[in-house]
Design a protein around this motif. Structure first.
Motif, PDB file in Angstrom:
ATOM      1  N   UNK A   1       0.852  -1.187   0.000  1.00  0.00           N
ATOM      2  CA  UNK A   1       0.000   0.000   0.000  1.00  0.00           C
ATOM      3  C   UNK A   1       0.889   1.239   0.000  1.00  0.00           C
ATOM      4  N   UNK A   2       0.737   2.080  -1.028  1.00  0.00           N
ATOM      5  CA  UNK A   2       1.558   3.293  -1.183  1.00  0.00           C
ATOM      6  C   UNK A   2       0.927   4.538  -0.574  1.00  0.00           C
ATOM      7  N   UNK A   3      -0.114   4.379   0.208  1.00  0.00           N
ATOM      8  CA  UNK A   3      -0.851   5.514   0.755  1.00  0.00           C
ATOM      9  C   UNK A   3       0.054   6.508   1.475  1.00  0.00           C
ATOM     10  N   UNK A   4       0.863   6.037   2.400  1.00  0.00           N
ATOM     11  CA  UNK A   4       1.696   6.932   3.212  1.00  0.00           C
ATOM     12  C   UNK A   4       2.765   7.623   2.369  1.00  0.00           C
ATOM     13  N   UNK A   5       3.309   6.904   1.389  1.00  0.00           N
ATOM     14  CA  UNK A   5       4.300   7.507   0.490  1.00  0.00           C
ATOM     15  C   UNK A   5       3.657   8.596  -0.356  1.00  0.00           C
TER      16      UNK A   5
ATOM     17  N   UNK B   1       3.371  13.889  -2.262  1.00  0.00           N
ATOM     18  CA  UNK B   1       2.489  14.871  -2.896  1.00  0.00           C
ATOM     19  C   UNK B   1       2.539  16.216  -2.173  1.00  0.00           C
ATOM     20  N   UNK B   2       3.016  16.213  -0.936  1.00  0.00           N
ATOM     21  CA  UNK B   2       3.051  17.431  -0.143  1.00  0.00           C
ATOM     22  C   UNK B   2       1.874  17.580   0.810  1.00  0.00           C
ATOM     23  N   UNK B   3       1.006  16.580   0.872  1.00  0.00           N
ATOM     24  CA  UNK B   3      -0.133  16.658   1.791  1.00  0.00           C
ATOM     25  C   UNK B   3       0.342  16.580   3.233  1.00  0.00           C
ATOM     26  N   UNK B   4       1.356  15.757   3.502  1.00  0.00           N
ATOM     27  CA  UNK B   4       1.957  15.714   4.835  1.00  0.00           C
ATOM     28  C   UNK B   4       3.416  16.148   4.729  1.00  0.00           C
ATOM     29  N   UNK B   5       3.922  16.701   5.813  1.00  0.00           N
ATOM     30  CA  UNK B   5       5.295  17.216   5.837  1.00  0.00           C
ATOM     31  C   UNK B   5       6.348  16.147   5.947  1.00  0.00           C
ATOM     32  N   UNK B   6       5.949  14.965   6.389  1.00  0.00           N
ATOM     33  CA  UNK B   6       6.885  13.847   6.463  1.00  0.00           C
ATOM     34  C   UNK B   6       6.126  12.560   6.179  1.00  0.00           C
TER      35      UNK B   6
ATOM     36  N   UNK C   1       4.666   9.316   7.134  1.00  0.00           N
ATOM     37  CA  UNK C   1       4.211   8.634   8.338  1.00  0.00           C
ATOM     38  C   UNK C   1       4.172   7.135   8.096  1.00  0.00           C
ATOM     39  N   UNK C   2       4.282   6.388   9.157  1.00  0.00           N
ATOM     40  CA  UNK C   2       4.096   4.941   9.113  1.00  0.00           C
ATOM     41  C   UNK C   2       2.647   4.647   9.498  1.00  0.00           C
ATOM     42  N   UNK C   3       2.116   3.501   9.122  1.00  0.00           N
ATOM     43  CA  UNK C   3       0.744   3.180   9.507  1.00  0.00           C
ATOM     44  C   UNK C   3       0.501   3.320  11.018  1.00  0.00           C
ATOM     45  N   UNK C   4       1.495   3.005  11.821  1.00  0.00           N
ATOM     46  CA  UNK C   4       1.363   3.091  13.272  1.00  0.00           C
ATOM     47  C   UNK C   4       1.215   4.535  13.752  1.00  0.00           C
ATOM     48  N   UNK C   5       1.493   5.484  12.878  1.00  0.00           N
ATOM     49  CA  UNK C   5       1.369   6.903  13.208  1.00  0.00           C
ATOM     50  C   UNK C   5       0.112   7.522  12.598  1.00  0.00           C
ATOM     51  N   UNK C   6      -0.844   6.687  12.207  1.00  0.00           N
ATOM     52  CA  UNK C   6      -2.016   7.204  11.500  1.00  0.00           C
ATOM     53  C   UNK C   6      -2.757   8.288  12.279  1.00  0.00           C
TER      54      UNK C   6
ATOM     55  N   UNK D   1      -6.396   4.912  -6.431  1.00  0.00           N
ATOM     56  CA  UNK D   1      -6.110   4.098  -5.253  1.00  0.00           C
ATOM     57  C   UNK D   1      -4.612   3.882  -5.084  1.00  0.00           C
ATOM     58  N   UNK D   2      -4.171   3.895  -3.827  1.00  0.00           N
ATOM     59  CA  UNK D   2      -2.767   3.640  -3.499  1.00  0.00           C
ATOM     60  C   UNK D   2      -2.494   2.154  -3.294  1.00  0.00           C
ATOM     61  N   UNK D   3      -3.492   1.336  -3.502  1.00  0.00           N
ATOM     62  CA  UNK D   3      -3.340  -0.107  -3.326  1.00  0.00           C
ATOM     63  C   UNK D   3      -2.257  -0.657  -4.237  1.00  0.00           C
TER      64      UNK D   3
END
Length: 175
Positions: free
Chosen positions: A43-47, A52-57, A59-64, A147-149
């Protein structure tokens, strides 16, 4: 509204006034078992969120749960994952629309065309292509992301060579 959840459920991450709420079609059994959104292999969601610039860093799934501090929420049209041997639950569009109205995000991004198509049908719209759509959800502007799947790998995404281009377009629209 926070972090890890029991293995048979995955909590929504919502708060008032978010810049963006990403809505997927359904919580996967893998994500629910791990207690975190988009925790499946491939799953490429976090990448994509980060690049894309939506988040500043990244995150790992555990940091959702940290997404809320970035002004980003997560939900699904089906909150409970399917049980072995059972049919998937129907989309709970009434719950989803009520949550969007209550929290009033600036944007709602459907994570994949399947999620957007479910929302479209309920509102009487035609199935959308990727990008911004001409309708709103509970007063929030809407966008369809590829989808990031890991299963969503192709040579073109509605005329663009990468999924990241669509995610970056959304990032540029966010407050």
């Amino acid at each position: 509204m926070s972090g890890a959840a029991p293995a048979d459920h995955l909590a929504e991450l919502l708060a008032p006034g978010l810049r963006l709420v990403v809505v997927g079609p359904a919580v996967t059994a893998c994500a629910a078992a791990r207690g975190h959104h988009h925790a499946g292999p491939g799953d490429d969601f976090w990448r994509l969120l980060h690049e894309s610039g939506i988040t500043g860093r990244r995150l790992a799934p555990e940091e959702d749960a940290d997404l809320l501090a970035a002004g980003v929420g997560l939900t699904h049209l089906v909150q409970d994952p399917p049980r072995a041997g059972s049919r998937p639950a129907p989309h709970d569009l009434a719950r989803f629309c009520a949550a969007v109205e209550e929290h009033a995000p600036a944007w709602v991004a459907f994570h994949g065309k399947a999620a957007a198509a479910a929302g479209d049908r309920s509102a009487g719209h035609r199935p959308p292509s990727l990008g911004p759509v001409p309708w709103t959800v509970g007063g929030s502007r809407a966008f369809v992301l590829p989808s990031a799947s890991g299963a969503n790998r192709r040579s073109s995404y509605d005329g663009r060579p990468t999924r990241l281009e669509w995610w970056a377009e959304l990032a540029a629209l966010l407050p």
